[in-house]
Design an enzyme around this catalytic site. Structure first.
Site, short mmCIF file in Angstrom:
data_model
loop_
_atom_site.label_atom_id
_atom_site.label_comp_id
_atom_site.label_asym_id
_atom_site.label_seq_id
_atom_site.Cartn_x
_atom_site.Cartn_y
_atom_site.Cartn_z
N TYR A 37 -2.12 -7.03 8.96
CA TYR A 37 -1.69 -5.82 8.31
C TYR A 37 -1.55 -4.63 9.11
CZ TYR A 37 -6.59 -3.64 7.76
OH TYR A 37 -7.86 -3.01 7.93
N TRP A 71 0.94 -1.25 -0.12
CA TRP A 71 0.02 0.22 -0.15
C TRP A 71 0.92 1.30 0.02
CZ3 TRP A 71 -4.09 2.37 -1.06
CH2 TRP A 71 -4.46 3.56 -0.65
N TYR A 109 -5.04 -0.57 -4.84
CA TYR A 109 -3.82 0.22 -4.61
C TYR A 109 -3.50 0.93 -5.88
CZ TYR A 109 -3.48 -2.88 -0.17
OH TYR A 109 -3.84 -3.38 0.66
N LEU A 149 3.39 -2.41 11.76
CA LEU A 149 3.98 -1.48 12.39
C LEU A 149 3.16 -0.37 12.63
CD1 LEU A 149 7.19 -1.69 9.99
CD2 LEU A 149 6.85 -3.18 11.93
P1 NAP Z 1 2.89 -0.93 8.17
O1 NAP Z 1 3.26 -2.17 7.48
O2 NAP Z 1 2.58 -1.03 9.59
O3 NAP Z 1 3.86 0.41 8.30
C1 NAP Z 1 4.68 0.79 6.91
C2 NAP Z 1 5.35 2.03 7.52
O4 NAP Z 1 6.52 1.51 8.37
C3 NAP Z 1 6.04 3.01 6.23
O5 NAP Z 1 6.13 3.97 6.71
C4 NAP Z 1 7.58 2.11 6.13
O6 NAP Z 1 8.46 3.09 5.84
C5 NAP Z 1 7.77 2.05 7.78
N1 NAP Z 1 8.68 0.92 7.93
C6 NAP Z 1 8.91 -0.35 7.57
N2 NAP Z 1 9.67 -0.96 7.98
C7 NAP Z 1 10.35 -0.12 8.86
C8 NAP Z 1 11.51 -0.38 9.72
N3 NAP Z 1 12.27 -1.45 9.72
N4 NAP Z 1 12.13 0.58 10.36
C9 NAP Z 1 11.15 1.92 10.56
N5 NAP Z 1 10.22 2.19 9.77
C10 NAP Z 1 9.67 0.99 8.99
O7 NAP Z 1 1.67 -0.46 7.30
P2 NAP Z 1 0.68 -0.60 6.07
O8 NAP Z 1 1.45 -0.26 5.00
O9 NAP Z 1 -0.61 -0.02 6.42
O10 NAP Z 1 0.62 -2.41 6.20
C11 NAP Z 1 1.29 -3.15 5.68
C12 NAP Z 1 0.51 -3.67 4.52
O11 NAP Z 1 -0.62 -4.37 4.76
C13 NAP Z 1 0.04 -2.66 3.51
O12 NAP Z 1 1.31 -2.27 2.65
C14 NAP Z 1 -0.92 -3.59 2.71
O13 NAP Z 1 -0.41 -4.50 1.92
C15 NAP Z 1 -1.68 -4.24 3.77
N6 NAP Z 1 -3.20 -3.45 4.18
C16 NAP Z 1 -4.02 -4.14 4.10
C17 NAP Z 1 -5.21 -3.67 4.40
C18 NAP Z 1 -6.67 -4.25 4.18
O14 NAP Z 1 -7.66 -3.56 4.07
N7 NAP Z 1 -6.58 -5.51 3.71
C19 NAP Z 1 -5.45 -2.47 5.18
C20 NAP Z 1 -4.04 -1.99 5.26
C21 NAP Z 1 -3.01 -2.55 4.92
P3 NAP Z 1 9.15 3.02 4.22
O15 NAP Z 1 7.99 2.85 3.67
O16 NAP Z 1 9.76 4.31 4.37
O17 NAP Z 1 10.14 1.89 4.18
#
Ligand code: NAP
Length: 267
Positions: A197, A21, A58, A200
């Site tokens: 999901y 995302w 997305y 973090l």
């Molecule tokens: P997340 O994975 O909790 O957080 C992503 C954030 O964390 C980004 O800003 C990323 O920065 C940062 N990050 C990643 N690794 C890191 C590290 N080691 N140290 C510091 N910061 C770090 O949030 P999310 O994108 O909402 O959730 C993950 C995935 O779940 C989505 O991408 C999507 O595929 C899925 N999702 C599904 C739904 C659904 O309705 N089914 C809803 C939300 C999300 P950078 O980008 O700068 O690396």
């Protein structure tokens, strides 16, 4: 990599996948970094991120297009691609069209796990799940699942689906722990994979939880984000899909797997 069984399929999938995302845009496509993004996705796959989570929603399909480009240099059977159908595309007429759109953008013949992105109360679940079962029979999908379903919605899906519901992808992290009340125990008891999901919490963490994480990060000599991932991965049936857009973050998140052997975090 650590592998966990997908539902009761007998198939093991990487417990740590890659969220997408925001890759290539959020609600709308952003083409400004396409080249770098494709290179980063290729590097991620080489590192071991063979489980990739995306959705037709997305970047209005552009995220799937970027993944479609990146996966071309890899053996398709080594990858586990998850995509999701948007709730307005769940009728028996619309779902096959939505799926074909995803397949075209992903430049692949099949999706490994196809999820209903959100429950739609205005459409009978049976109709959507029958359409998905048909697509599975035709070989366009390997497994069927749901996302953002509460326990009752999941039970309804199981009751009307001719094919096993192998996964429910929901919001779950060290701060958002609603699934622990009912959904996670239900999934554990019924052999359903729970994909966590926003593991973090998009880095928005309350002071209270941050203090706990910082204490654990000092104990294990890792970052608080690695603690957040290890905490999820230490749970039975839970896999997770952090989004990362840099090599440093990708590597750091993979290293959280090394923590698991003696990991314990009391909350
Ligand atoms: P997340 O994975 O909790 O957080 C992503 C954030 O964390 C980004 O800003 C990323 O920065 C940062 N990050 C990643 N690794 C890191 C590290 N080691 N140290 C510091 N910061 C770090 O949030 P999310 O994108 O909402 O959730 C993950 C995935 O779940 C989505 O991408 C999507 O595929 C899925 N999702 C599904 C739904 C659904 O309705 N089914 C809803 C939300 C999300 P950078 O980008 O700068 O690396």
């Amino acid at each position: 990599m650590i592998f966990k069984e997908l539902g009761s399929t007998g198939e093991n999938i990487p417990a740590l996948g890659l969220g997408t995302w925001g890759i290539g845009g959020y609600e709308a496509p952003d083409h400004s970094r396409d080249k770098q993004t494709i290179a980063l996705l290729e590097e991620a796959i080489e590192m071991g991120y063979t489980h990739i989570d995306t959705a037709e929603y997305y970047a209005a399909g552009h995220t799937e297009e970027l993944i479609g480009e990146a996966i071309q240099s890899f053996a398709r059977e080594k990858l586990f691609i998850v995509s999701k159908v948007w709730p307005t595309h769940l009728s028996s007429k619309d779902l096959p069209k939505a799926l074909k759109g995803s397949l075209k953008r992903l430049n692949t013949d099949y999706i490994d796990l196809y999820l209903i992105h959100w429950y739609n109360p205005d459409l009978p679940l049976k109709e959507s799940l029958s359409a998905m079962a048909e697509m599975k029979k035709l070989g366009f999908i390997r497994h069927i699942g749901v996302s953002n379903f509460n326990t009752n919605q999941l039970k309804s899906a199981i009751a009307v689906s001719s094919e096993p519901i192998v996964c429910n992808q929901v919001l779950y992290n060290i701060e958002d722990r609603e699934p622990e009340k009912e959904l996670l125990p239900f999934c554990q008891k019924n052999d359903i994979t729970l994909t966590a999901y926003s593991p973090l919490r998009r880095k928005v963490i309350s002071e209270n939880v941050k203090n706990i994480l910082e204490k654990a990060s000092r104990k294990y000599n890792v970052s608080i984000y690695q603690i957040m991932l290890a905490w999820l991965l230490s749970k039975e049936r839970v896999v997770t899909i952090p989004k990362a857009a840099s090599v440093e973050h990708l590597k750091e998140n993979l290293q959280s797997l090394e923590l698991l052997e003696n990991f314990e975090l009391k909350l």
